[in-house]
Design a protein around this motif. Sequence first.
Motif, PDB file in Angstrom:
ATOM      1  N   TYR A 121       0.840  -1.189   0.000  1.00 48.53           N
ATOM      2  CA  TYR A 121       0.000   0.000   0.000  1.00 48.53           C
ATOM      3  C   TYR A 121       0.885   1.253   0.000  1.00 48.53           C
ATOM      4  O   TYR A 121       2.107   1.174   0.150  1.00 48.53           O
ATOM      5  N   ARG A 122       0.235   2.408  -0.172  1.00 47.99           N
ATOM      6  CA  ARG A 122       0.986   3.668  -0.203  1.00 47.99           C
ATOM      7  C   ARG A 122       1.575   3.991   1.166  1.00 47.99           C
ATOM      8  O   ARG A 122       0.900   3.872   2.187  1.00 47.99           O
ATOM      9  N   VAL A 123       2.829   4.427   1.151  1.00 47.47           N
ATOM     10  CA  VAL A 123       3.488   4.923   2.362  1.00 47.47           C
ATOM     11  C   VAL A 123       4.121   6.271   2.025  1.00 47.47           C
ATOM     12  O   VAL A 123       4.894   6.375   1.065  1.00 47.47           O
ATOM     13  N   THR A 124       3.775   7.291   2.813  1.00 46.52           N
ATOM     14  CA  THR A 124       4.430   8.589   2.680  1.00 46.52           C
ATOM     15  C   THR A 124       5.659   8.567   3.573  1.00 46.52           C
ATOM     16  O   THR A 124       5.557   8.411   4.797  1.00 46.52           O
ATOM     17  N   CYS A 125       6.827   8.680   2.976  1.00 48.80           N
ATOM     18  CA  CYS A 125       8.106   8.546   3.677  1.00 48.80           C
ATOM     19  C   CYS A 125       8.619   9.927   4.077  1.00 48.80           C
ATOM     20  O   CYS A 125       8.859  10.776   3.208  1.00 48.80           O
ATOM     21  N   VAL A 126       8.797  10.145   5.377  1.00 48.55           N
ATOM     22  CA  VAL A 126       9.275  11.428   5.893  1.00 48.55           C
ATOM     23  C   VAL A 126      10.667  11.226   6.474  1.00 48.55           C
ATOM     24  O   VAL A 126      10.834  10.691   7.576  1.00 48.55           O
ATOM     25  N   ASP A 127      11.681  11.627   5.734  1.00 49.00           N
ATOM     26  CA  ASP A 127      13.084  11.470   6.110  1.00 49.00           C
ATOM     27  C   ASP A 127      13.551  12.764   6.765  1.00 49.00           C
ATOM     28  O   ASP A 127      13.878  13.745   6.081  1.00 49.00           O
ATOM     29  N   MET A 128      13.591  12.765   8.104  1.00 46.87           N
ATOM     30  CA  MET A 128      13.978  13.987   8.808  1.00 46.87           C
ATOM     31  C   MET A 128      15.477  14.247   8.718  1.00 46.87           C
ATOM     32  O   MET A 128      15.910  15.391   8.882  1.00 46.87           O
ATOM     33  N   ASP A 129      16.278  13.210   8.497  1.00 44.01           N
ATOM     34  CA  ASP A 129      17.727  13.416   8.345  1.00 44.01           C
ATOM     35  C   ASP A 129      18.016  14.340   7.163  1.00 44.01           C
ATOM     36  O   ASP A 129      18.796  15.287   7.270  1.00 44.01           O
ATOM     37  N   ARG A 130      17.402  14.030   6.024  1.00 47.53           N
ATOM     38  CA  ARG A 130      17.636  14.804   4.803  1.00 47.53           C
ATOM     39  C   ARG A 130      16.589  15.881   4.582  1.00 47.53           C
ATOM     40  O   ARG A 130      16.706  16.680   3.649  1.00 47.53           O
ATOM     41  N   GLN A 131      15.538  15.907   5.404  1.00 52.37           N
ATOM     42  CA  GLN A 131      14.434  16.861   5.249  1.00 52.37           C
ATOM     43  C   GLN A 131      13.801  16.738   3.858  1.00 52.37           C
ATOM     44  O   GLN A 131      13.616  17.729   3.138  1.00 52.37           O
ATOM     45  N   VAL A 132      13.456  15.508   3.506  1.00 53.26           N
ATOM     46  CA  VAL A 132      12.772  15.238   2.250  1.00 53.26           C
ATOM     47  C   VAL A 132      11.608  14.282   2.500  1.00 53.26           C
ATOM     48  O   VAL A 132      11.599  13.533   3.489  1.00 53.26           O
ATOM     49  N   LEU A 133      10.651  14.315   1.612  1.00 55.41           N
ATOM     50  CA  LEU A 133       9.470  13.449   1.679  1.00 55.41           C
ATOM     51  C   LEU A 133       9.197  12.886   0.296  1.00 55.41           C
ATOM     52  O   LEU A 133       9.362  13.579  -0.706  1.00 55.41           O
ATOM     53  N   TRP A 134       8.784  11.620   0.249  1.00 62.81           N
ATOM     54  CA  TRP A 134       8.315  11.042  -1.003  1.00 62.81           C
ATOM     55  C   TRP A 134       7.215  10.038  -0.684  1.00 62.81           C
ATOM     56  O   TRP A 134       7.001   9.674   0.483  1.00 62.81           O
ATOM     57  N   VAL A 135       6.498   9.581  -1.694  1.00 58.14           N
ATOM     58  CA  VAL A 135       5.445   8.586  -1.526  1.00 58.14           C
ATOM     59  C   VAL A 135       5.797   7.384  -2.387  1.00 58.14           C
ATOM     60  O   VAL A 135       6.144   7.529  -3.563  1.00 58.14           O
ATOM     61  N   GLN A 136       5.712   6.199  -1.789  1.00 56.01           N
ATOM     62  CA  GLN A 136       6.003   4.984  -2.531  1.00 56.01           C
ATOM     63  C   GLN A 136       4.906   3.945  -2.290  1.00 56.01           C
ATOM     64  O   GLN A 136       4.202   3.967  -1.279  1.00 56.01           O
ATOM     65  N   PRO A 144       8.017  11.795  -6.250  1.00 60.96           N
ATOM     66  CA  PRO A 144       9.465  11.852  -5.991  1.00 60.96           C
ATOM     67  C   PRO A 144       9.775  12.796  -4.835  1.00 60.96           C
ATOM     68  O   PRO A 144       8.926  13.594  -4.421  1.00 60.96           O
ATOM     69  N   PRO A 145      10.977  12.701  -4.273  1.00 58.96           N
ATOM     70  CA  PRO A 145      11.328  13.525  -3.118  1.00 58.96           C
ATOM     71  C   PRO A 145      11.084  15.019  -3.329  1.00 58.96           C
ATOM     72  O   PRO A 145      11.399  15.573  -4.389  1.00 58.96           O
ATOM     73  N   VAL A 146      10.526  15.644  -2.287  1.00 60.13           N
ATOM     74  CA  VAL A 146      10.304  17.088  -2.259  1.00 60.13           C
ATOM     75  C   VAL A 146      10.840  17.606  -0.923  1.00 60.13           C
ATOM     76  O   VAL A 146      10.949  16.857   0.048  1.00 60.13           O
ATOM     77  N   PRO A 147      11.186  18.888  -0.855  1.00 61.66           N
ATOM     78  CA  PRO A 147      11.716  19.439   0.400  1.00 61.66           C
ATOM     79  C   PRO A 147      10.619  19.611   1.446  1.00 61.66           C
ATOM     80  O   PRO A 147       9.457  19.873   1.114  1.00 61.66           O
ATOM     81  N   ILE A 148      10.993  19.452   2.703  1.00 60.91           N
ATOM     82  CA  ILE A 148      10.057  19.624   3.812  1.00 60.91           C
ATOM     83  C   ILE A 148      10.742  20.383   4.943  1.00 60.91           C
ATOM     84  O   ILE A 148      11.953  20.604   4.934  1.00 60.91           O
ATOM     85  N   ARG A 149       9.924  20.751   5.938  1.00 59.06           N
ATOM     86  CA  ARG A 149      10.446  21.313   7.188  1.00 59.06           C
ATOM     87  C   ARG A 149       9.706  20.631   8.323  1.00 59.06           C
ATOM     88  O   ARG A 149       8.486  20.716   8.417  1.00 59.06           O
ATOM     89  N   THR A 150      10.438  19.908   9.170  1.00 59.27           N
ATOM     90  CA  THR A 150       9.810  19.203  10.285  1.00 59.27           C
ATOM     91  C   THR A 150       9.999  19.991  11.582  1.00 59.27           C
ATOM     92  O   THR A 150      10.475  21.124  11.581  1.00 59.27           O
ATOM     93  N   GLY A 151       9.622  19.376  12.704  1.00 61.11           N
ATOM     94  CA  GLY A 151       9.567  20.084  13.975  1.00 61.11           C
ATOM     95  C   GLY A 151      10.902  20.563  14.510  1.00 61.11           C
ATOM     96  O   GLY A 151      11.924  19.895  14.378  1.00 61.11           O
ATOM     97  N   ARG A 152      10.873  21.714  15.128  1.00 57.17           N
ATOM     98  CA  ARG A 152      12.070  22.312  15.713  1.00 57.17           C
ATOM     99  C   ARG A 152      12.390  21.659  17.064  1.00 57.17           C
ATOM    100  O   ARG A 152      11.673  20.769  17.533  1.00 57.17           O
ATOM    101  N   GLU A 153      13.475  22.111  17.685  1.00 61.46           N
ATOM    102  CA  GLU A 153      13.922  21.612  18.988  1.00 61.46           C
ATOM    103  C   GLU A 153      12.772  21.651  20.001  1.00 61.46           C
ATOM    104  O   GLU A 153      12.087  22.671  20.140  1.00 61.46           O
ATOM    105  N   ALA A 154      12.569  20.538  20.700  1.00 63.77           N
ATOM    106  CA  ALA A 154      11.542  20.374  21.738  1.00 63.77           C
ATOM    107  C   ALA A 154      10.123  20.264  21.168  1.00 63.77           C
ATOM    108  O   ALA A 154       9.176  20.058  21.922  1.00 63.77           O
ATOM    109  N   GLU A 155       9.967  20.388  19.863  1.00 61.51           N
ATOM    110  CA  GLU A 155       8.661  20.199  19.225  1.00 61.51           C
ATOM    111  C   GLU A 155       8.828  19.323  17.977  1.00 61.51           C
ATOM    112  O   GLU A 155       8.235  19.579  16.937  1.00 61.51           O
ATOM    113  N   GLU A 156       9.623  18.281  18.135  1.00 59.50           N
ATOM    114  CA  GLU A 156       9.984  17.447  17.000  1.00 59.50           C
ATOM    115  C   GLU A 156       8.780  16.663  16.461  1.00 59.50           C
ATOM    116  O   GLU A 156       7.862  16.314  17.206  1.00 59.50           O
TER     117      GLU A 156
END
Length: 241
Positions: A121-136, A144-156
């Motif tokens: 099934y579909r999985v949306t992959c959120v890679d916080m190391d590289r700050q990218v997201l894709w769906v497979q 394909p991978p697109v840029p993202i911004r995830t949670g800051r310090e203490a609000e990860e």
Amino acid sequence: MGMRGTTYRRRIAVAAVTTALLTGTLHSVSAQAAPAGPRADRPAACTAPTGPYQRQLERYLQLPVDGRQSTEDCEAVRDFQRQNGIRPADGQATLGTYRISVVLTARKNPNAAGKCPVRSYRVTCVDMDRQVLWVQKGERVLVPPVPIRTGREAEETRRGMHTISWRSRDHHSTLYDNAPMPYAQFFDGGQALHGHPGDLYDGGGSAGCVNLRMPDAKRLWDLLDEGDHVYVWGTKPGTGA
């Protein structure tokens, strides 16, 4: 001009000629043509200073890696910014410019490290190391991978496998001064995938949501639905989580 500038300009010139041949816009030059003189459309001098991601972009653009801005470096970064719609296209090695280089590298094989679960099934992959997201889905990449911004310090952003529980196309936050959260798709309590109007990098991170550029958020909205899976892993650079 140094050898690296000559090499870079030769590469750009070859690409321009190839494009012209493909589009039928290359014409022969008459022997009687007037000598070249100053042109009104000639690009302005590239004078941006050394940027915070200088070394990373020098490496990506195959320039000598010394961490110091040169005219050739500036022009190469500016060309890259223009080719990828990055604003401002001023030649400085900014965070946003670097993030796009990471995205383009990831697109070659986003799950090469096997960190996002491969499912039927579909999985949306959120890679916080590289700050990218894709769906497979299985081995097939649907978005394909697109840029993202995830949670800051203490609000990860919370790691693990989640499920989209509800969606709100024109959502506004009830916690953060009615802040807009367009194309919101909630996967863990108040954390959601959603669009971020304006500059995606205008702060140290989100309050836990996965922020996307508006066109990317709409694309996910059109593809995903309640019950779809979101898998989050890694650590956002600059946080201790």
